[in-house]
Structure formats: structure tokens, C-alpha cells
Design a protein around this motif. Structure first.
Motif, short mmCIF file in Angstrom:
data_model
loop_
_atom_site.label_atom_id
_atom_site.label_comp_id
_atom_site.label_asym_id
_atom_site.label_seq_id
_atom_site.Cartn_x
_atom_site.Cartn_y
_atom_site.Cartn_z
N ASP A 45 0.86 -1.17 0.00
CA ASP A 45 0.20 -0.05 -0.14
C ASP A 45 0.93 1.25 -0.12
OD1 ASP A 45 -2.31 -1.37 -0.04
OD2 ASP A 45 -2.27 -1.81 2.25
N ASP B 294 -9.03 -8.37 -6.26
CA ASP B 294 -9.80 -8.98 -4.98
C ASP B 294 -9.36 -8.06 -3.88
OD1 ASP B 294 -11.65 -10.34 -6.47
OD2 ASP B 294 -10.42 -12.09 -6.28
N LYS B 295 -8.07 -7.46 -4.02
CA LYS B 295 -7.50 -6.60 -2.98
C LYS B 295 -8.12 -5.45 -2.44
CE LYS B 295 -3.10 -5.02 -1.22
NZ LYS B 295 -1.71 -4.60 -1.37
N GLU B 296 -8.48 -5.23 -1.40
CA GLU B 296 -9.18 -4.10 -0.85
C GLU B 296 -8.37 -2.78 -1.24
OE1 GLU B 296 -11.06 -1.73 3.08
OE2 GLU B 296 -10.13 -3.83 3.29
N GLY B 297 -8.60 -1.84 -1.88
CA GLY B 297 -8.06 -0.66 -2.14
C GLY B 297 -7.25 -0.45 -3.48
N LYS C 124 -8.09 -0.36 -6.18
CA LYS C 124 -8.47 0.47 -7.51
C LYS C 124 -7.78 2.00 -7.26
CE LYS C 124 -13.14 -1.35 -8.10
NZ LYS C 124 -14.55 -1.18 -8.27
#
Length: 308
Positions: A114, A163-166, A168
Motif C-alpha cells: 500500500d 480482490d484486494k481492498e483498495g 483501485k
């Protein structure tokens, strides 16, 4: 720099190792509890950790089919370097970017931790051999390969991590700049043809240069970060650019009137933090508009007014 007393103390504590024979170059022993995180990097990196040339070719083949570049580096190697040398907000500069493996690795690492690392790739537009796979695929130079790799790698990373959060929010965008001369004509008067020289300077912008070319030169001259948010807007039917969420307004159109100037003032009054405006010197409908524009902008609290 380490002073003598510290070195003596380390030797007394057995912290300095002089090799098996006792005559080797001194090396300082460091322990895990003295390292902020992870382990101390070693000089030998195995291909199990960092990949190899064959892996690098397979990576680029997944993006292009036939590899358009003969000597790519594995992204795992670059990621290893990034893990050691960067934090999540670092700017990574590669002066010999080739096929842009570094940019690929930066985006990969950002997707994993991240991060918000940014990259700057620099590459001479070295021509591709006409018999090469790259040339056959339509790439005329190495820079074109690098740009296309960044596009495809960014899409692939997002797809693989959909499928990973964030995911996008992962920034895979980039801008491309080429080194060139100024967009403004140099003042080089011909004494014998002074009248013609003056006429040629009525519009100081070189032929063939676009508004976007001028826009980025203005940003450079003002010392504004080229990654600053940039938006094309319409003001009274004229194309203009809002830089830095309205911090600076640039309009290089012709036929500007006081209605246009008042519209900028209204934007300022509505809450936009407009501090600077830049117009073409020849862009005003007449000299009266230009003269009154200065006072009108001051009335709205915009003191920094420039023309080119």
C-alpha cells in the motif's frame, strides 16, 4: 565517521572481526536487535530471492508476447533494492530505465505494501534495430517499449490483485516529457530588418508548439511540480487550465474580454484559492481590456498577473 575511542571500544567488546587469519579487513558485527527491522542486507543475492535473466524475459513475454527487449532485469531484483533503500513515499529515479523494469517493480511493491512511491524514468530514445522483434512489433525506440510496458504492467497488477481492498486506488498513471528548446522565440534582432523582426515577435510562441507545451514550460518557470493536479476547464467559452486545484489559472486563447476576467474573479469569490493567472500578451481583445484586466484582478484579490 567513527572516532578512535569508539573503534577501540568495539575491539574490546569483540565487535570487530579481522577475518579467519586475523589480518583481514575489519568488519563490524551487528546483531538483529540493533537493526530497526528485518536483517542487515548481505552482498550476495541468490536468484531464488532476486530472480534471473530468464525470469525477466518471461515477465516481459507475459506482457508483450514476443519479448521486445533483449536485456530486461527481473522485477524481483529491483524490488529487493527498493525494499532496502526506500520507504512508502519515496521517489525512485532510474537514469537508464531501458524497458522500465524499475517502474514495473515500483508499482508491484506499492500494490503489496500500500505504498505511494513514485518513479522517474529517464532514457535516451535509442532506435530499435529494424530486424528486431521490437521494431517488427511497431516500437521505433526503447522509450516506446518502456511506456507501453508501464501501461500493460499497471493493468496486469490491478487485474491480478482485483480482490484486494483498495487496489483501485493504486496509481499506475504517468506523464511523458521530452527534452526540447523553449517554446518562446529568442530575441535575436536583425538590425537591417528590424521592422520584420518586431512583427515576428508579436506572437512570441514558436510555430508548431501547442498550448500544452506552453503550459508545462510555464509550470517549470514557476517551479511548480509537474505532477501537480491539472484540469482543463472552460471559462466564458475559452479553454483554460486550472493547476493545483485552482491555485493558478492559465489561458492562452485569443480574444479575451473583461467578461472573461470577471468570470475568473467570480471563481475566486466562490472560494477557489486562485493566486496566479497567466495569459498570452496578444490574447486580449484590445489594449484597454489588458489594462483594465490588471485592476479588475486586483479588485478580486489576485495580485500575481503575468503575460507571455
Amino acid at each position: 565517521v567513527t572516532n578512535k575511542n569508539t573503534i577501540v571500544k568495539w575491539i574490546e567488546e569483540g565487535r570487530v572481526f579481522f577475518g579467519q587469519t586475523g589480518r583481514g579487513a575489519p568488519q563490524l558485527k551487528r546483531y538483529l536487535n540493533e537493526v530497526q527491522q528485518g536483517v542487515v542486507p548481505i552482498t550476495y543475492w541468490s536468484y531464488d530471492e532476486c530472480g534471473h535473466n530468464d525470469e525477466a524475459r518471461k515477465e516481459i513475454k507475459q506482457l508483450f508476447g514476443e519479448p521486445p527487449f533483449d536485456t530486461p532485469k527481473p522485477t524481483r531484483l529491483i524490488k529487493q533494492i527498493l525494499n532496502i533503500s526506500t520507504n512508502k513515499d519515496s521517489i525512485v529515479l532510474d537514469f537508464f530505465s531501458g524497458s522500465s523494469t524499475t517502474a514495473h517493480a515500483v508499482m508491484k511493491l506499492n500494490s503489496q505494501d500500500d505504498g505511494n512511491r513514485k518513479f522517474i524514468m529517464v532514457q535516451l530514445p535509442e532506435h530499435c534495430d529494424e530486424n528486431s522483434e521490437a521494431y517488427k512489433a511497431g516500437f521505433l525506440n526503447i522509450c516506446q517499449i518502456g511506456k507501453e510496458r508501464i501501461r500493460r504492467a499497471g493493468e496486469k497488477i490491478k487485474e491480478e490483485n482485483k480482490d484486494k481492498e483498495g487496489i483501485k486506488n493504486l496509481d499506475t498513471g504517468f506523464k511523458v516529457f521530452k527534452l526540447d528548446t523553449s517554446n518562446l522565440k529568442a530575441w535575436d534582432p536583425d538590425v537591417e530588418e528590424l521592422e520584420e523582426t518586431l512583427k515576428g515577435m508579436v506572437d512570441p510562441i514558436k510555430e508548431g508548439r501547442t498550448q500544452e507545451d506552453m503550459l508545462y514550460e510555464i509550470m517549470l518557470k514557476y517551479g511548480i511540480d509537474l505532477t501537480m493536479p491539472l484540469e482543463e476547464i472552460q471559462i466564458k467559452g475559452k479553454a483554460a487550465y486550472s493547476i493545483g486545484l485552482g491555485y493558478m489559472i492559465v489561458c492562452l486563447e485569443d480574444g479575451l474580454t473583461l467578461d472573461f476576467i470577471e468570470a475568473i474573479g467570480a471563481m475566486k469569490q466562490s472560494g477557489q484559492e486562485i493566486a496566479r493567472v497567466v495569459f498570452r500578451d496578444s490574447g486580449f481583445a484590445d489594449d484597454n481590456v489588458k489594462t483594465n484586466a490588471v485592476q479588475l484582478l486586483k479588485k478580486f484579490g489576485i495580485e500575481d498577473f503575468r503575460t507571455i
